[in-house]
Scaffold this active site. Structure first.
Site, PDB file in Angstrom:
ATOM      1  CB  SER A   5       3.446   1.590 -10.190  1.00 18.41           C
ATOM      2  OG  SER A   5       3.570   2.224  -8.928  1.00 18.41           O
ATOM      3  NE  ARG A   6       4.668   1.892  -4.164  1.00 17.88           N
ATOM      4  CZ  ARG A   6       4.477   1.972  -2.852  1.00 17.88           C
ATOM      5  NH1 ARG A   6       4.479   0.864  -2.125  1.00 17.88           N
ATOM      6  NH2 ARG A   6       4.276   3.128  -2.261  1.00 17.88           N
ATOM      7  N   GLY A   7       1.728  -3.097  -5.275  1.00 20.22           N
ATOM      8  CA  GLY A   7       0.822  -3.460  -4.201  1.00 20.22           C
ATOM      9  C   GLY A   7      -0.608  -3.707  -4.641  1.00 20.22           C
ATOM     10  CB  ILE A   8      -3.794  -2.657  -3.033  1.00 22.77           C
ATOM     11  CG1 ILE A   8      -3.635  -3.400  -1.698  1.00 22.77           C
ATOM     12  CG2 ILE A   8      -5.265  -2.579  -3.429  1.00 22.77           C
ATOM     13  CD1 ILE A   8      -4.237  -2.668  -0.505  1.00 22.77           C
ATOM     14  CE1 TYR A 149      -2.623   4.192   8.232  1.00 28.76           C
ATOM     15  CE2 TYR A 149      -4.933   4.755   8.466  1.00 28.76           C
ATOM     16  CZ  TYR A 149      -3.905   4.213   7.724  1.00 28.76           C
ATOM     17  OH  TYR A 149      -4.170   3.706   6.481  1.00 28.76           O
ATOM     18  CE  LYS A 156      -6.694   5.922   2.161  1.00 30.80           C
ATOM     19  NZ  LYS A 156      -6.792   5.751   0.689  1.00 30.80           N
ATOM     20  CB  ILE A 185      -3.935  -5.392   2.804  1.00 33.84           C
ATOM     21  CG1 ILE A 185      -5.416  -5.079   3.084  1.00 33.84           C
ATOM     22  CG2 ILE A 185      -3.779  -6.133   1.492  1.00 33.84           C
ATOM     23  CD1 ILE A 185      -6.299  -6.291   3.259  1.00 33.84           C
TER      24      ILE A 185
END
Length: 274
Positions: A5-8, A149, A156, A185
């Protein structure tokens, strides 16, 4: 694909739809934003539909596949783009934070890949050479440690490990499994992270990227497009790093070492032991 729905994620939806892919993408909260993506894709002559999904819910994942891909309907491409976690130091991470982060980022990827692979194999006998594509979107926190993070970065890294294991297991069925690992990004998420008071200035971080700029959503979407294409049919189990060279440099950074142009052969070179 998840998180469109958004961004990348939105840009990946647009790029794949432009290539003729009939895209089903998921969202969690932003129904209006998801509908805007559907409308924009349709206006460009493509096909996309949105499905609300709670990645932490097994039932929701099963329901999404049953609703959107009924028995006998093939899936060619799975892109796992959605991610969520908390940005906190170790001392402030609760067990609930860790459980939700793992469920959203790692557990869901494995379940999605499992169910997608079943549908990629469903008509394997009819299309033995086509296989399928599974692509995870990760980030450079998977192999570099930086403040706040730890939760999502470790998740990840786990996803990239799963990419290798799934690639080995699903290869005989012609299914490739890869990841696209993005650096800094230019998205709302990046600016949210670097909006914290105790995080270094984003301009300073950008100056450390060898290519001298932030990445764009197009940079990531084009990498996904490549891995989803026939041109990448013999690539599997790999993580394609799209970061402008950020993770190949180490301190002292060129931007902090000298003011002269390092590519200019006439630039002064003062011996380090002078």
């Amino acid at each position: 694909m998840t998180g469109g729905s958004r961004g990348i994620g939105r840009r990946i939806v647009e790029v794949l739809a432009a290539d003729g892919v009939d895209v089903v993408f998921t969202y969690r909260r932003e129904a209006d934003a998801a509908q805007a993506v559907v409308d924009a894709v349709a206006a460009s002559g493509g096909s996309a539909r949105a499905h609300r999904l709670e990645l932490e819910s097994d039932d929701d994942i099963d329901r999404m596949f049953d609703d959107e891909f009924p028995a006998g309907e093939r899936i060619d491409i799975l892109v796992a783009s959605a991610a969520a976690s908390v940005f906190r130091p170790l001392a402030d991470l609760s067990a609930r934070n860790l459980e939700r982060s793992w469920s959203t980022n790692v557990r869901s990827f494995v379940l999605l890949a499992q169910r997608a692979a079943q549908r990629m194999r469903a008509v394997e006998s009819a299309r033995p050479a086509s296989g399928g594509r599974i692509i995870a979107v990760t980030s450079y926190g998977s192999h570099r440690a930086f403040p706040l993070y730890g939760a999502i970065g470790s998740d990840k890294a786990a996803v990239e490990s799963w990419v290798r294991h799934l690639a080995a297991e699903l290869g005989p069925a012609g299914i490739t499994v890869n990841a696209v690992n993005g650096g800094l990004i230019d998205t709302d998420s990046l600016h949210y992270f670097y909006g914290h008071d105790d995080v270094p200035d984003l301009d300073v971080m950008t100056s450390r990227i060898p290519l001298g700029r932030l990445g764009t959503v197009d940079d990531i979407a084009e990498a996904v497009r490549f891995l989803a294409s026939a041109n990448a049919g013999y690539i599997t189990g790999h993580t394609l790093v799209v970061d402008g060279g950020l993770t190949v440099v180490a301190p002292p950074f060129w931007s902090e070492f000298r003011q002269s142009d390092p590519t200019d052969p006439k630039a002064s070179r003062r011996p380090l032991d002078a």
